[in-house]
Every structure is written in C-alpha cells, then in structure tokens.
Design an enzyme around this catalytic site. Structure first.
Site, short mmCIF file in Angstrom:
data_model
loop_
_atom_site.label_atom_id
_atom_site.label_comp_id
_atom_site.label_asym_id
_atom_site.label_seq_id
_atom_site.Cartn_x
_atom_site.Cartn_y
_atom_site.Cartn_z
N GLU A 20 0.77 -1.23 -0.03
CA GLU A 20 0.11 -0.04 0.08
C GLU A 20 0.75 1.31 -0.19
O GLU A 20 0.37 2.19 -0.62
CB GLU A 20 -0.98 0.18 1.12
CG GLU A 20 -2.05 -1.02 1.00
CD GLU A 20 -3.18 -0.83 2.16
OE1 GLU A 20 -3.95 0.23 1.81
OE2 GLU A 20 -3.22 -1.68 3.09
N HIS A 59 9.08 -27.04 5.64
CA HIS A 59 8.20 -28.18 5.20
C HIS A 59 7.69 -28.31 3.85
O HIS A 59 6.91 -28.76 3.32
CB HIS A 59 7.30 -28.61 6.06
CG HIS A 59 8.11 -28.80 7.58
ND1 HIS A 59 8.16 -29.87 7.90
CD2 HIS A 59 8.13 -28.04 8.72
CE1 HIS A 59 8.51 -30.16 8.94
NE2 HIS A 59 8.86 -29.04 9.47
N LYS A 88 -13.12 -0.93 -5.75
CA LYS A 88 -14.52 -0.75 -5.09
C LYS A 88 -15.29 -0.16 -5.96
O LYS A 88 -16.59 -0.60 -6.00
CB LYS A 88 -14.12 0.23 -3.58
CG LYS A 88 -13.20 -0.39 -2.54
CD LYS A 88 -13.06 0.52 -1.60
CE LYS A 88 -12.33 -0.24 -0.57
NZ LYS A 88 -12.28 0.70 1.01
#
Length: 351
Positions: A234, A250, A344
């Site tokens: 951001e 892992h 948005k």
C-alpha cells in the site's frame, strides 16, 4: 553512496504519511485516554471465544492484539477476513466488529450474520454504517479517531482491542501495562527513524527494486511479516510475499531451486526475535546458509527491548518506516491506494 532523507523527494508525501507513522506511539497513548472513560452497557458472560471482524488495516489490528494477548487471554481469539463466518460462531462468541471507515462490505456482511446468530457484538469504528447499526441495535461501541488511512491507524486499532478485552476481564492487565510502558521506547525509535541517516532508509535502498520474501516465526514475528507485506504493497506499491517458520521448511524451501534469473531479483528479509524458539532460530540460520546462492540479498531485522511485546511493536514500527522510505525511493506518494479505490468502484457498479 547511501542516500539520506535530504536526498529524497519528500514532497511526494502529499498527505503526510510520515506524520501518521511518527504518530504510532501517540495513537497508543491516546487509546488509553479514550478507554479511561469507556464503560460497557452490556454484560458479556459465558464467552467461549472471541472473533474480530475486519479487513486490511482493521484486521491487522486484530492480529496484533491476538499475538500480544495469546499467552495472557482466557479464551481463544480469531480474526475473520471474509464475507461469511464459521459455523461454530454463536451466542457465546464475542464479536469485535472493527471497520475504520464503518462501511467495509465484507465486515458488514459478516456482522449481519453474527446478528442472526445472536452473538454479543461490540463495534469499533470512526463512524459510518456500522456505527449507525450499533445505535440501532443498542450495541456497545468504541469510537476511533478519524482522519487517517486505515493502515495508518494501527496504533488505535490494536490497542483499543487489547484495552477493551482487558477491561472485560479476558486479557490479563500486565499485557496492557507493558504496552503502555512501550510508548516511550517507540517514540525514541520514531525520532531515530526521522534522522537524515537511519537504518530503515538503508534497508529500503537495498530492497525497493526487488521482490521481498519476508520470513517470520510462527509464535511472534509472523504478524510483523504480514504487516510489512501489506505496508510495502500500500505504501511503496511493491509486491512482496511472506511465510513463517518452521512451516517454510516443510514446503517453500524447495521452491528456491529452479528459475535462478527470477530468484536473483528476490530479497529475503528475516524478522527475528531473541525469544524465538531455539528450533526456529536454528532453522532460520541454516536456511539462510542454504539459500545464500539463490536470493539476490538477505537482510536480518530485529529489535531490542525489555520484553517481546515491546520488541514486536518496535519491529512493526521499524518496518513501517522501511515501507515509507521505499515509497519515496520508488517515486510514489505513499498514501493514495488508487487500485483499491478503483476496485471498490467497479464492484459497486456491478450491483
């Protein structure tokens, strides 16, 4: 030759993100003032778990509070970043609905489902729709000071949650006392990061043209890694990734095998704490050696402090500064989030 703050184009910072980051310790201090007169109107009995509803800057506040309280809380705390809520959520789940703007659609959706399940709810927001709902449904609420980007209000979002949970008897008071005692140390760090030459700027110089791979520990620094990734995205408009130890050993460590031309553009950032489990310390040390010929560079970041709470808060504050300086080095204003706003708008147009 390393740059200094004097070499940077600080005029890019048109909305004073520097001031917002500097104000992190003062936000924590103000949170104590806000909560000094806060009294719940409801009773919160027989609570079996706590869930924070939030996205982005509001959600990370829940994450930080959860990590700081994990060894001093009587019930488990979860953070829900979704339109939906898990099936186990019910009337014995305390909901902290955290939306800085008050209009985050994912949070409003999960909030409505919590209402249907009969959950006790406390709202934390600057205002907006969710605060209107708090009034309509006679819910307890905490008003967060406005005027910030949600990500720049972390000092409020995590500390208000912690103090609230302490006030309700879920989190032991000593954690709150440690947070309060950390304020002066954070102020000193902030002063250091505002000097013409500082280590955060040096790190930003080293990583701003790379894709950082951020590694933290499962017990503590993973939340600083999540925060740092979000801040690089951001503020500095940079893509980065994070993982945590020991899980990295892992699976992901095998991913550092092929495509050397790509990996050479990666920088590994190790977020460490002196109280990391000895097994994690060993795994990070050995992994750094194994990956030495793969990554373009490797950087270790840690902080000194009297306890893990203080060190974690300083680590978060320190990496916030790195993201700020990386933004200026990338010649971008660290405040606007144009793609998020565009997204948005396009989502709202589809409704």
């Amino acid at each position: 030759m390393s740059e200094t703050i004097l070499d940077l184009n600080t005029k890019l910072d048109q909305s004073d993100m520097s001031g917002a980051i500097t104000g992190f310790p003062n936000q924590i201090k103000k949170s104590f003032s806000i909560m000094s007169s806060w009294v719940p109107h409801k009773k919160y009995r027989d609570i079996q778990n706590i869930m924070v509803l939030g996205m982005g800057g509001s959600a990370i506040g829940g994450d930080v509070a959860r990590v700081l309280a994990q060894n001093a809380c009587t019930v488990p705390i979860f953070v829900n970043r979704s339109y939906n809520i898990p099936e186990w959520v019910g009337s014995k789940t305390l909901i902290l609905a955290s939306s800085y703007s008050g209009g985050t659609e994912e949070t409003l959706s999960s909030f409505a489902q919590c209402r249907e399940r009969g959950c006790p709810i406390i709202v934390l927001s600057t205002g907006g729709i969710i605060t209107d709902y708090a009034g309509e449904y006679d819910l307890d609420k905490i008003t967060i000071p406005g005027g910030y980007q949600p990500r720049a209000a972390l000092g409020f979002s995590f500390s208000l949650i912690l103090i609230l949970l302490s006030r309700l008897g879920f989190v032991q008071n000593y954690i709150i006392e440690i947070v309060e005692k950390s304020i002066e140390s954070l102020k000193s760090l902030s002063i250091e990061m505002n000097k013409a030459e500082n280590k955060a700027l040096t790190i930003a110089e080293n990583i701003h043209t790379t894709c950082p791979i951020i590694y933290g520990s499962e017990d503590l620094t993973w939340v600083a890694a999540v925060r740092f990734r979000g801040q690089l995205a951001e503020n500095a408009k940079m893509l980065s990734f994070h993982h945590h130890f020991p899980e990295q050993n892992h699976n992901e460590i095998e991913g550092w095998t092929v495509n050397p031309d790509i990996m050479n553009r990666f920088s590994i950032i190790w977020l460490k704490d002196e109280d990391d489990h000895p097994g994690i310390q060993a795994r990070m040390r050995i992994s750094a050696t194994l990956l030495e010929s793969n990554a373009g560079s490797q950087i270790e970041i840690s902080q000194l402090g009297a306890n893990r709470v203080e060190r974690l808060l300083k680590l978060i504050h320190y990496t916030d500064w790195i993201s700020y300086y990386a933004a200026l080095l990338n010649n971008v204003d660290p405040t606007p989030v144009k793609r998020i706003q565009e997204l948005k708008i396009k989502i709202s147009e589809e409704r």
